[in-house]
Scaffold this active site. Sequence first.
Site, mmCIF file in Angstrom:
data_model
loop_
_atom_site.group_PDB
_atom_site.id
_atom_site.type_symbol
_atom_site.label_atom_id
_atom_site.label_comp_id
_atom_site.label_asym_id
_atom_site.label_seq_id
_atom_site.Cartn_x
_atom_site.Cartn_y
_atom_site.Cartn_z
ATOM 1 N N LYS A 1 0.878 -1.183 0.000
ATOM 2 C CA LYS A 1 0.000 0.000 0.000
ATOM 3 C C LYS A 1 0.911 1.227 0.000
ATOM 4 C CE LYS A 1 -3.536 2.776 1.083
ATOM 5 N NZ LYS A 1 -3.901 3.473 -0.156
ATOM 6 N N ASN B 1 -12.740 4.008 -5.698
ATOM 7 C CA ASN B 1 -12.209 4.262 -4.356
ATOM 8 C C ASN B 1 -11.713 5.693 -4.281
ATOM 9 O OD1 ASN B 1 -9.144 4.619 -3.724
ATOM 10 N ND2 ASN B 1 -9.222 3.298 -5.537
ATOM 11 N N SER B 2 -11.840 6.251 -3.082
ATOM 12 C CA SER B 2 -11.228 7.566 -2.827
ATOM 13 C C SER B 2 -10.572 7.504 -1.448
ATOM 14 C CB SER B 2 -12.261 8.684 -2.894
ATOM 15 O OG SER B 2 -13.144 8.574 -1.796
ATOM 16 N N GLY C 1 -7.486 8.115 -0.517
ATOM 17 C CA GLY C 1 -6.700 9.314 -0.187
ATOM 18 C C GLY C 1 -5.382 8.989 0.484
ATOM 19 N N ASN D 1 4.358 6.195 -6.965
ATOM 20 C CA ASN D 1 2.949 6.444 -7.263
ATOM 21 C C ASN D 1 2.789 7.913 -7.639
ATOM 22 O OD1 ASN D 1 0.229 6.678 -7.436
ATOM 23 N ND2 ASN D 1 -0.238 5.872 -5.401
ATOM 24 N N CYS E 1 -2.123 8.818 -8.127
ATOM 25 C CA CYS E 1 -3.304 8.690 -7.266
ATOM 26 C C CYS E 1 -4.276 9.818 -7.588
ATOM 27 C CB CYS E 1 -2.913 8.746 -5.789
ATOM 28 S SG CYS E 1 -4.381 8.754 -4.730
ATOM 29 N N THR F 1 -5.924 4.028 -11.454
ATOM 30 C CA THR F 1 -7.374 4.086 -11.695
ATOM 31 C C THR F 1 -7.786 5.270 -12.578
ATOM 32 O OG1 THR F 1 -7.563 5.300 -9.624
ATOM 33 C CG2 THR F 1 -7.960 2.927 -9.538
ATOM 34 N N GLY G 1 -11.014 -2.435 -11.793
ATOM 35 C CA GLY G 1 -11.789 -3.657 -12.056
ATOM 36 C C GLY G 1 -11.954 -3.909 -13.545
ATOM 37 N N GLY H 1 -5.131 -6.493 -8.904
ATOM 38 C CA GLY H 1 -5.601 -5.491 -7.947
ATOM 39 C C GLY H 1 -6.981 -5.789 -7.409
HETATM 40 C C1 SIN Z 1 -5.835 5.936 -2.662
HETATM 41 O O1 SIN Z 1 -5.240 5.725 -1.586
HETATM 42 O O2 SIN Z 1 -6.592 6.907 -2.805
HETATM 43 C C2 SIN Z 1 -5.656 5.006 -3.802
HETATM 44 C C3 SIN Z 1 -4.250 4.937 -4.224
HETATM 45 C C4 SIN Z 1 -4.048 5.245 -5.664
HETATM 46 O O3 SIN Z 1 -4.984 5.353 -6.443
HETATM 47 O O4 SIN Z 1 -2.886 5.388 -6.062
#
Ligand code: SIN
Length: 302
Positions: A45, A69-70, A72, A127, A130, A193, A217, A265
């Site tokens: 993560k 998902n959000s 954050g 990353n 996000c 995403t 997905g 994922g």
């Molecule tokens: C998130 O924690 O918001 C998702 C992580 C991501 O999309 O990189």
Amino acid sequence: MAKLECEIAGIKMKNPVMVASGTFGYGEEVSKFVDLDKLGAIVTKTITLEPREGNPPPRIVETASGMLNSIGLQNKGIKDFIEHRLPFLAKFKTPVIANIAGDSASEYAKLAKMLNEESAIKGIELNISCPNVTKGGMFFCFDPKATAELVKTVRKETSLPLIVKLSPNVTDITLIAKEAEAAGADAISLINTLLGMSIDIEKKTFSLANKTGGLSGPAIKPVALRMVYQVAQAVKIPVIGIGGIMTGNDAIEFFLAGASAIQVGTANFVDTQAPIRIVKEIKDYLKAQKIANYLDLLLLLK
Ligand code: SIN
């Protein structure tokens, strides 16, 4: 028996099936159900310099063939990861790749420097994609020059393999991938995403408190495949495919599109055994097709 062992960006893996960041925690809870030693690699993560609470709930909603998902980037920060999470992951033979994010290039660089000292870490995934945070994150992936500056800054602080995780929320993803490669990235992973929205018509409000979230997905697989194919044509470094992979056949499509490895994922939320099942399904396909090495698939579709 078809060959699945591989070395991606200098990271040796027993198979090309990795678990994607944010869908597997730091391995400990999932290890009650999944033999971590059967995975190609574990991507953690996202870890940030300081702890983050993430966005307010609700922050996950199911959608047609996928989810939004959000989160954050909720996490307890790098110190907690090194002291409390990494010792557990270090017990396994499977390579651990730390996924990191920051508000600025210097935050990414500090994280990379700290992780460089940890022998259990075999690679870093940056990353820069996000969609759920206002600072950092996607700022670096919208602009090829910003991507290049970030990768160069981080590259100075670590000798670990650097994987740059790209966003699909851009006009031309190949421009970003090429800049990341030129700046010293060892591999590209894609896609994170797609920015989306869901509305609750009974409550007449947004389904997510943050209004928008990242779509993942099976719904995004065709977009991911198209982008993996484009990036694989544009760069010489390995490409790691992500996006709606639920079965071995999905993984095969990504290999044919040019991915040297894949990350599972959203499937982890549906079936904890998905990555292990996918390894078996890839083997079954290769056996049935009499293909000796999955990497041969990468050369078949131009
Ligand atoms: C998130 O924690 O918001 C998702 C992580 C991501 O999309 O990189």
